[in-house]
Enzyme design. Sequence first.
Site, PDB file in Angstrom:
ATOM      1  N   ASN A 179      -6.174  12.412  -0.615  1.00 23.90           N
ATOM      2  CA  ASN A 179      -5.246  11.488   0.448  1.00 23.90           C
ATOM      3  C   ASN A 179      -6.250  10.907   1.370  1.00 23.90           C
ATOM      4  O   ASN A 179      -7.317  11.000   1.439  1.00 23.90           O
ATOM      5  CB  ASN A 179      -4.247  12.538   1.192  1.00 23.90           C
ATOM      6  CG  ASN A 179      -3.081  11.705   2.011  1.00 23.90           C
ATOM      7  OD1 ASN A 179      -2.693  10.814   1.332  1.00 23.90           O
ATOM      8  ND2 ASN A 179      -3.174  11.969   3.319  1.00 23.90           N
ATOM      9  N   LYS A 180      -5.541   9.979   2.199  1.00 25.62           N
ATOM     10  CA  LYS A 180      -6.290   9.189   3.038  1.00 25.62           C
ATOM     11  C   LYS A 180      -7.736  10.054   4.054  1.00 25.62           C
ATOM     12  O   LYS A 180      -7.210  11.133   4.131  1.00 25.62           O
ATOM     13  CB  LYS A 180      -5.407   8.530   4.231  1.00 25.62           C
ATOM     14  CG  LYS A 180      -5.975   7.892   5.291  1.00 25.62           C
ATOM     15  CD  LYS A 180      -6.761   6.404   4.900  1.00 25.62           C
ATOM     16  CE  LYS A 180      -5.857   5.763   3.904  1.00 25.62           C
ATOM     17  NZ  LYS A 180      -6.768   4.886   3.164  1.00 25.62           N
ATOM     18  N   GLN A 233      -3.283   2.702   9.599  1.00 31.86           N
ATOM     19  CA  GLN A 233      -1.774   2.645   9.059  1.00 31.86           C
ATOM     20  C   GLN A 233      -1.138   3.895  10.015  1.00 31.86           C
ATOM     21  O   GLN A 233      -0.071   3.488  10.132  1.00 31.86           O
ATOM     22  CB  GLN A 233      -1.947   3.344   7.846  1.00 31.86           C
ATOM     23  CG  GLN A 233      -2.620   2.396   6.805  1.00 31.86           C
ATOM     24  CD  GLN A 233      -3.938   2.729   6.492  1.00 31.86           C
ATOM     25  OE1 GLN A 233      -4.739   2.937   7.604  1.00 31.86           O
ATOM     26  NE2 GLN A 233      -4.764   2.472   5.274  1.00 31.86           N
ATOM     27  N   ARG A 267       0.880  -1.246  -0.039  1.00 29.51           N
ATOM     28  CA  ARG A 267      -0.080   0.021  -0.096  1.00 29.51           C
ATOM     29  C   ARG A 267       0.916   1.195  -0.030  1.00 29.51           C
ATOM     30  O   ARG A 267       2.109   1.242   0.030  1.00 29.51           O
ATOM     31  CB  ARG A 267      -0.946  -0.181   1.214  1.00 29.51           C
ATOM     32  CG  ARG A 267      -0.138  -0.333   2.673  1.00 29.51           C
ATOM     33  CD  ARG A 267      -0.897   0.309   3.695  1.00 29.51           C
ATOM     34  NE  ARG A 267      -0.720   1.735   3.546  1.00 29.51           N
ATOM     35  CZ  ARG A 267       0.545   2.678   3.948  1.00 29.51           C
ATOM     36  NH1 ARG A 267       1.439   1.990   4.195  1.00 29.51           N
ATOM     37  NH2 ARG A 267       0.271   3.958   3.768  1.00 29.51           N
ATOM     38  N   GLY A 268       0.076   2.370  -0.178  1.00 31.74           N
ATOM     39  CA  GLY A 268       0.849   3.760  -0.004  1.00 31.74           C
ATOM     40  C   GLY A 268       1.266   4.030  -1.559  1.00 31.74           C
ATOM     41  O   GLY A 268       1.753   3.021  -2.261  1.00 31.74           O
ATOM     42  N   ALA A 269       0.873   5.315  -2.076  1.00 29.35           N
ATOM     43  CA  ALA A 269       0.867   5.639  -3.625  1.00 29.35           C
ATOM     44  C   ALA A 269       2.089   5.083  -4.089  1.00 29.35           C
ATOM     45  O   ALA A 269       2.336   4.424  -5.262  1.00 29.35           O
ATOM     46  CB  ALA A 269       0.541   7.032  -3.724  1.00 29.35           C
ATOM     47  N   ASP A 304      -2.366  10.556  -2.681  1.00 27.11           N
ATOM     48  CA  ASP A 304      -2.488   9.526  -3.796  1.00 27.11           C
ATOM     49  C   ASP A 304      -2.537   9.849  -4.968  1.00 27.11           C
ATOM     50  O   ASP A 304      -2.435   9.088  -5.978  1.00 27.11           O
ATOM     51  CB  ASP A 304      -3.875   8.669  -3.423  1.00 27.11           C
ATOM     52  CG  ASP A 304      -3.219   7.924  -2.184  1.00 27.11           C
ATOM     53  OD1 ASP A 304      -3.378   8.041  -0.927  1.00 27.11           O
ATOM     54  OD2 ASP A 304      -3.178   6.633  -2.380  1.00 27.11           O
ATOM     55  N   ARG A 342      -6.201  -0.893  -7.358  1.00 29.11           N
ATOM     56  CA  ARG A 342      -6.910   0.264  -6.053  1.00 29.11           C
ATOM     57  C   ARG A 342      -7.076   1.356  -7.091  1.00 29.11           C
ATOM     58  O   ARG A 342      -6.170   1.896  -8.078  1.00 29.11           O
ATOM     59  CB  ARG A 342      -5.859   0.655  -5.224  1.00 29.11           C
ATOM     60  CG  ARG A 342      -6.070  -0.817  -4.208  1.00 29.11           C
ATOM     61  CD  ARG A 342      -5.286  -0.280  -2.944  1.00 29.11           C
ATOM     62  NE  ARG A 342      -6.230   0.601  -2.099  1.00 29.11           N
ATOM     63  CZ  ARG A 342      -5.570   1.229  -1.006  1.00 29.11           C
ATOM     64  NH1 ARG A 342      -4.398   1.139  -0.741  1.00 29.11           N
ATOM     65  NH2 ARG A 342      -6.534   2.033  -0.217  1.00 29.11           N
TER      66      ARG A 342
END
Length: 336
Positions: free
Chosen positions: A244-245, A193, A47-49, A234, A88
């Site tokens: 973003n999140k 996270q 995960r994570g862009a 992202d 995703r």
Amino acid sequence: MNPPEVLAWRDGHIEALDQTALPHQVAVLRITTVDELVEAITRLAIRGAPVLGAAGALGVALAVHQGGREGWDGARLEAQLNRIADARPTAVNLRREVSAVAAHIPHGRQAVEAAALAVVEFATAASHQISRRGAAYLREACGPGRRLRVHTHCNTGALACLGWGTGLGVIRALHEQGVLEEVIVGETRPLLQGARLTCWELGQLGIEHRLAGDGAGPFLISQGLSDAVVVGADRVAANGDVANKIGTYGLALAAHRAGIPFLVAVPESTIDEATPTGAAIPIELRADSEITVPAAPAGTKALNYAFDVTPADLISAVVTEKRLIPNGQWLNVPVP
Ligand code: MRU
């Protein structure tokens, strides 16, 4: 943490840290098929862009290997690449790097592998440049000579980006420069996270930090407990709006109101000129169960958006490996 421990290419397969097992267990996944890669991405083991971009790049090499073993034709290979790219939707890096590495397929398997490994190496190098540039910006914006208290959200360190990370890389650079007092980490519901991954990374680095509930973030900022907010993204739309999140928007509003810098740290590959504004960014809607279990009554319906969009006018600056884009200057800072 070295990049190979987060994500690595091992002679025809991918090795990845299973980020769902952290911080209690350091488990390495051995990924040999597209099915396994898609599953690892969708359940956020990877995960994570920027790491999604690197995984997409290595995923093309993986698909080419699997296709060779199983005798796939071109249409089957393309369909499998699309499955990886679509695993995703919000982080533009994933589809971007799948497309970039897929362009090398006509030149053979070795060319594909070299292109994929170049993406991994570039992400690592970019993270250091982003970190240094972002730290310099915050030191200037917050007033030289001060020790800084920084609020962050989600996980933007090596686990999400390789190298030093982006947002967390900025924090690490401030720490190395001796000007970081404390990090306040938003827990990042529902998959935590911040609590699981950022606190783990900060602990490994010996960086002072405290964990805050997501709902507390804007209040803590209003109480003057942070000098700046730094996050990753992202996707950054062409007008500077940032996905973003979920929870980032509230922090940006609070930072604006409190008059403290709100910095977004990203590689250039997260900026998507093809998406005109935040309204056009696809926002991932995840399973209800991620927020209904274990507390809500059985049958409760949910609205589980994984990301939000922060409008460009709330962002003090976007920093990349190539440039610093101060608020309002979006169109005036060309890529060098
Ligand atoms: O759902 P995740 O864990 O993949 O979300 C990650 C984030 O929102 C990060 O802030 C973003 O990808 C930037 S990583 C530098």
